[in-house]
Design an enzyme around this catalytic site. Structure first.
Site, PDB file in Angstrom:
ATOM      1  N   SER A 343       0.804  -1.217   0.000  1.00 16.72           N
ATOM      2  CA  SER A 343       0.000   0.000   0.000  1.00 16.72           C
ATOM      3  C   SER A 343       0.839   1.270   0.000  1.00 16.72           C
ATOM      4  O   SER A 343       1.929   1.304   0.576  1.00 16.72           O
ATOM      5  CB  SER A 343      -0.905   0.023   1.241  1.00 16.72           C
ATOM      6  OG  SER A 343      -1.775  -1.078   1.252  1.00 16.72           O
ATOM      7  N   HIS A 430      -7.416  -0.018   6.144  1.00 16.36           N
ATOM      8  CA  HIS A 430      -6.966  -1.394   6.393  1.00 16.36           C
ATOM      9  C   HIS A 430      -6.949  -1.726   7.885  1.00 16.36           C
ATOM     10  O   HIS A 430      -7.354  -2.833   8.282  1.00 16.36           O
ATOM     11  CB  HIS A 430      -5.580  -1.604   5.782  1.00 16.36           C
ATOM     12  CG  HIS A 430      -5.597  -1.646   4.288  1.00 16.36           C
ATOM     13  ND1 HIS A 430      -6.258  -2.619   3.568  1.00 16.36           N
ATOM     14  CD2 HIS A 430      -5.038  -0.817   3.355  1.00 16.36           C
ATOM     15  CE1 HIS A 430      -6.109  -2.392   2.276  1.00 16.36           C
ATOM     16  NE2 HIS A 430      -5.383  -1.313   2.119  1.00 16.36           N
TER      17      HIS A 430
END
Length: 494
Positions: A343, A430
């Site tokens: 990410s 997340h």
């Protein structure tokens, strides 16, 4: 037409016209164009009630009082209790057609009318609240709650529901909200309309009504067009790029779809099947890389997740998408044991620019002296440190500057909270899903975008399926789940 045929046709047409082969295929989506925010004038100082009573418009008003009265009458006719829901939907569809032809300023008048003239009846609402309060703890509490619930259902809610009757009504409402979102701060009158749209969308787009679909190279060309347009993390640069992401045996792409928007992915995730947690995006996007056999893969890397509909902001289905994809992959490939992301850290550079000076007192004496010698200032200053890390590619593995940057990133992801939630938007997503901050990756994204956002740093979030609930509970308590490696990077002082 298959995706391959479509891209080849687009490529040939570009060559014949003397254009360069596009680095990124252009997409012209009518729905997306409708949903794009438009620039509009400031709201009128007069309320719509005042304007409806007037004869002439003022200079800053789009619709004349006469036209405003006509639109209000049309909106009221949609929820006329004497007409059926089907007829109400037909009337709403006629308004939607007029709205589509209106200017941005005129559309704003439509929003104002919906906001100001279709609220719940304040007298009925007060009466129902008083009755409910008096009935709490008595046998009449249930009936009083029912009356209160009914009083809270505004005519505006019924109006919006009628717009959704027609097949194109859902598209209209999602695009309408996308248009009005940029104006909420400057025009508080729109907040109620926005809140009711978000409430309806939260119900209509519940994951129970969404279909998970795999998107591959043989999907309709119009759908692949939308993937190219909506990709928000790593731009798709060419037709071979998108083919690599969709067609290779070790790549997957999945999206959520709604029956009223059948060919429009609401959110999609791109997945790489690999044999270890990835530490950089370049190998995953390498079109020349030799694919591994899916049956031999042990790890699924979620390297790009993109929401596509601005109008659905605040409606959360990303966590459900990841869970559904994990379940699908585990059924297909039982050897998969590790599920993680690669990410970006989009807020890191801007956060560090604001907070570098506050991190300096947390350095130990040895590290402070090392950094001071490198930047020519004892003690080191925030300005000199930030200037020294401006070219991260020049910093070797043992550089104290590199170590300081990694420590700062660990502090940002693992300790920096805003209103009790992680400061970074991707981390917030997340970690809120129950993942943990697993590893920081130096030079994970060396692209100009990666350098601009986070000095090229990327992060892995690990989805440990046995600890998701535990980690979610930690976040609710303001504690971030991090691995031992990330924890070891925290500044020891402070």
């Amino acid at each position: 037409m298959s995706a391959t045929e479509w891209f080849q046709a687009r490529l040939r047409s570009g060559e014949k016209s003397g254009e360069k082969a596009a680095a990124k295929v252009p997409v012209a989506s009518d729905g997306a164009a409708r949903g794009a925010p438009r620039t509009a004038a400031k709201p009128s100082m007069r309320s719509t009630a005042e304007r409806l009573q007037a004869t002439l418009r003022k200079a800053d008003e789009a619709l004349s009082p006469r036209a405003l009265r006509r639109v209000l009458t049309a909106l009221q006719a949609v929820i006329d209790p004497r007409v059926s829901e089907v007829e109400g939907g037909r009337r709403a569809h006629a308004i939607a057609r007029e709205y589509a032809a209106a200017t941005p300023e005129e559309r704003r008048d439509y929003w104002a009318l919906m906001s100001e003239h279709f609220a719940a009846d304040p007298h009925k609402l007060k009466s129902a609240r008083d009755q409910h309060q008096a009935a709490v703890g008595t046998p009449d509490e249930g009936q009083a709650e029912l009356r209160l619930r009914r009083a809270l259902v505004s005519p505006r809610m019924r109006l919006l529901q009628r717009f959704a009757v027609e097949p194109e009504g859902m598209r209209f409402l999602v695009d309408l909200r996308a248009e009005l979102l940029p104006f909420l701060k400057s025009d508080k009158r729109l907040l109620a309309l926005d809140a009711e749209l978000e409430h309806l969308f939260s119900t209509w787009f519940d994951v129970a009504f969404l279909e998970l679909r795999r998107i591959d190279w043989h999907s309709p060309a119009s759908l692949i067009e939308k993937l190219i347009r909506y990709e928000a993390v790593h731009d798709i640069k060419s037709w071979t790029d998108v083919k690599n992401r969709l067609d290779d045996s070790d790549r997957r792409c999945y999206g959520f779809f709604h029956p009223r928007l059948p060919n429009e992915p609401l959110i999609f995730v791109e997945v790489a099947l690999v044999d270890r947690i990835s530490d950089g995006i370049t190998p995953l996007l390498d079109e020349a890389a030799v694919p591994i056999q899916p049956a031999k893969a042990t790890t699924a890397i979620f390297y790009s997740i993109s929401n596509t509909q601005t109008g659905l902001r605040g409606v959360s289905f990303g966590d459900s998408l990841i869970k559904r994809v994990v379940e699908t992959l585990r059924e297909e490939l039982p050897r998969l044991k590790t599920f993680a992301t690669l990410s970006p850290i989009p807020g890191f550079r801007s956060w560090l620019a604001r907070n570098a000076a506050e991190l300096l007192p947390r350095l130990d004496e040895k590290r402070e002296a090392e950094l001071g010698r490198l930047v020519g200032s004892l003690p080191p200053t925030a300005e000199r440190l930030l200037a020294a890390v401006e070219a991260p590619a020049t910093l070797d593995a043992k550089s104290p500057l590199r170590q300081w940057l990694l420590q700062a990133a660990a502090e940002y992801l693992g300790r920096t909270l805003v209103d009790g939630t992680p400061a970074d938007p991707v981390a917030r997503f997340h970690l809120g899903n129950g993942a943990r901050v697993e590893r920081l990756n130096w030079a994970g994204d060396p692209s100009p975008k990666g350098l601009k956002q986070s000095y090229g740093l990327m992060v892995n979030y690990l989805y440990d399926l046995k600890r998701l609930d535990k980690h979610r509970a930690w976040i609710a308590e303001g504690k971030v789940a991090v691995s031992g490696d990330v924890e070891s990077l925290f500044f020891k002082k402070g």
